[in-house]
Design a protein around this motif. Structure first.
Motif, mmCIF file in Angstrom:
data_model
loop_
_atom_site.group_PDB
_atom_site.id
_atom_site.type_symbol
_atom_site.label_atom_id
_atom_site.label_comp_id
_atom_site.label_asym_id
_atom_site.label_seq_id
_atom_site.Cartn_x
_atom_site.Cartn_y
_atom_site.Cartn_z
ATOM 1 N N THR A 1 3.415 -8.037 33.076
ATOM 2 C CA THR A 1 4.185 -8.366 31.615
ATOM 3 C C THR A 1 3.577 -8.884 30.753
ATOM 4 O OG1 THR A 1 6.054 -8.949 33.504
ATOM 5 C CG2 THR A 1 6.658 -9.411 31.223
ATOM 6 N N TRP A 2 2.833 -9.810 31.194
ATOM 7 C CA TRP A 2 1.930 -10.764 30.197
ATOM 8 C C TRP A 2 0.768 -9.937 29.445
ATOM 9 C CZ3 TRP A 2 -3.799 -11.742 30.700
ATOM 10 C CH2 TRP A 2 -4.196 -12.496 29.681
ATOM 11 N N GLN B 1 1.426 -6.305 28.908
ATOM 12 C CA GLN B 1 2.096 -5.728 27.844
ATOM 13 C C GLN B 1 2.335 -6.713 26.857
ATOM 14 O OE1 GLN B 1 4.748 -4.398 30.404
ATOM 15 N NE2 GLN B 1 3.663 -2.357 31.001
ATOM 16 N N GLN B 2 2.790 -7.543 26.932
ATOM 17 C CA GLN B 2 3.278 -8.643 25.747
ATOM 18 C C GLN B 2 2.251 -8.828 24.782
ATOM 19 O OE1 GLN B 2 4.252 -12.517 27.473
ATOM 20 N NE2 GLN B 2 6.302 -11.862 27.883
ATOM 21 N N THR C 1 3.164 -12.269 37.341
ATOM 22 C CA THR C 1 3.730 -11.942 35.790
ATOM 23 C C THR C 1 2.718 -11.308 35.000
ATOM 24 O OG1 THR C 1 2.862 -14.160 35.017
ATOM 25 C CG2 THR C 1 5.328 -13.730 35.707
#
Ligand code: UDP
Length: 395
Positions: free
Chosen positions: A194-195, A197-198, A191
């Motif tokens: 995604t992380w 980007q978050q 992940t």
């Protein structure tokens, strides 16, 4: 052997996380007695480790407390000592995991005729403790402990340097659930993008720092280093001020603003899923400015397969071999740290070699299985409990 572990804290510091893993192995026959409630109690309960909060009063002895305050706090300790002595009669060994636990544990061991083990997880030096607290710790350990388990050679050396008796000390490194770290790290890697980007760092090489926010943990050194790196390099600071260091937290935020790093330095607060987060980072930095007793975060990064750069002092130099299983830099030297970070960001081959070597080294040397076996052996040597009781040595 029935063990009564004692720990002063309700919070999840390194000493408590280490005890959590250790007590898991002894949970059928042990009790963990705490001097405060909090998340540590919940974590023990979750692992089905018997736990009891032994006092509702705050035990107020800080690491740099003076003699007068110490005496005053002794009054608040008396009911705790009395109830713990009663409890101790059901156990074979008193096992103090922290310094305040040593104070209580020494008296309880004496009164209940039980041997005392002190698991020393601090560097007993003037950098970390007031001279009063140092003297008390050494005097109590020398007089009452049957065994002092030091969590690194550096910790053992500091104990001896401060006047501790050499025949008491055994070095046993902290141990970790190697397989659990491997699995959680795998999740974190899956992940990663995604992380990133978050948290607004989708296109960055991310350096992770995992520690409570405290001046000697040196988060300011990493921020200084990030300021000397190109814009493509960012940092996340994972951890909170566990022991009231709010001024330092404010200073860190001001430093980030002053250096114009708001977009590149993120404060994530205390997190429970450290292995996943470490695995999602490209590099982990350890920046303590004073010698680290052990440095759990260093070993954890190695077990997660994330390359580590650590400050070369105390236990850290026993965990990392420079340019073989990670990088070592001079404590407090942000320019050197910035150079290493840029090297890591631009040399994927070196990064991969270090990552692999670190994983092998940490899996081999720091498994919880090894640690528990060594502690079992050390405790077995205390079997002649009566012969080891401190009353005997009074002669
Ligand atoms: N830690 C954590 N959450 C955080 C920051 C740190 O669980 O947000 C853990 C970290 O994974 C490590 C421990 O806290 O296991 C810190 O131990 P270490 O020996 O590095 O330092 P100490 O706090 O004992 O000085």
């Amino acid at each position: 052997m029935k063990i009564l572990f004692l720990d002063q804290s309700g919070k999840l510091g390194g000493a408590e996380l280490s005890l959590l893993d250790l007590a898991t192995a002894f949970r059928e026959t042990c009790l963990v007695g705490l001097f405060a409630d909090g998340p540590f109690q919940a974590a023990l309960t979750q692992r089905q480790i018997p736990v009891q909060v032994l006092t509702q009063q705050t035990v107020n002895v800080s690491k740099d407390t003076g003699w007068l305050k110490g005496v005053a706090s002794l009054r608040t300790l008396l009911p705790l000592i009395s109830s713990t002595t009663q409890l101790a009669k059901n156990y074979d060994v008193i096992y103090a995991n922290t310094q305040k636990a040593l104070v209580v544990g020494a008296i309880v061991a004496f009164l209940s005729h039980r041997p005392l083990v002190y698991h020393l997880r601090d560097i007993l030096s003037a950098e970390h403790f007031s001279s009063t607290n140092l003297r008390i710790a050494i005097a109590l350990a020398n007089r009452f402990a049957s065994l002092v388990i030091a969590n690194s050679q550096a910790t053992a050396d500091a104990f001896l340097q401060a006047g501790g008796r050499s025949e008491l000390v055994k070095v046993i490194y902290n141990g970790f659930e190697v397989e659990t770290y491997r699995q959680l790290a795998q999740q974190g890697r899956q992940t990663q993008q995604t992380w990133k980007q978050q948290i607004g760092l989708g296109n960055h090489f991310v350096v992770g720092h995992f520690s409570r926010l405290s001046p000697w943990k040196g988060q300011h050194v990493l921020i200084e280093a990030i300021a000397q790196c190109p814009d493509s390099i960012a940092a996340v600071l994972v951890g909170d001020a566990l022991f009231g260091e709010t001024d330092y937290v404010q200073q860190l935020h001001q430093q980030v603003d002053r250096l114009g790093l708001r977009d590149r330095v993120k404060f994530l607060g205390f997190q429970q899923n450290v292995p996943q987060l470490m695995a999602a980072c490209d590099l982990v930095a350890h920046t303590s400015t004073a010698p680290e007793p052990f440095g759990r975060v260093i070993t954890e990064a190695m077990l997660c397969g994330t390359p580590i750069v650590a400050a070369a002092a105390g236990g850290a130099v026993e965990l990392v071999h420079d340019r073989q299983t990670g990088w070592l830099t001079e404590p407090g030297n942000s320019a050197q740290l910035a150079t290493v970070i840029q090297e890591a960001a631009t040399q994927p081959n070196t990064l991969n070699q270090l990552r692999q070597a670190a994983l092998e080294s940490a899996s081999q040397n720091f498994s919880i299985r090894n640690t528990v076996t060594q502690i079992h052996h050390a405790l077995d040597e205390l079997t002649d409990i009566k012969a080891l009781h401190p009353l005997k040595s009074l002669g």
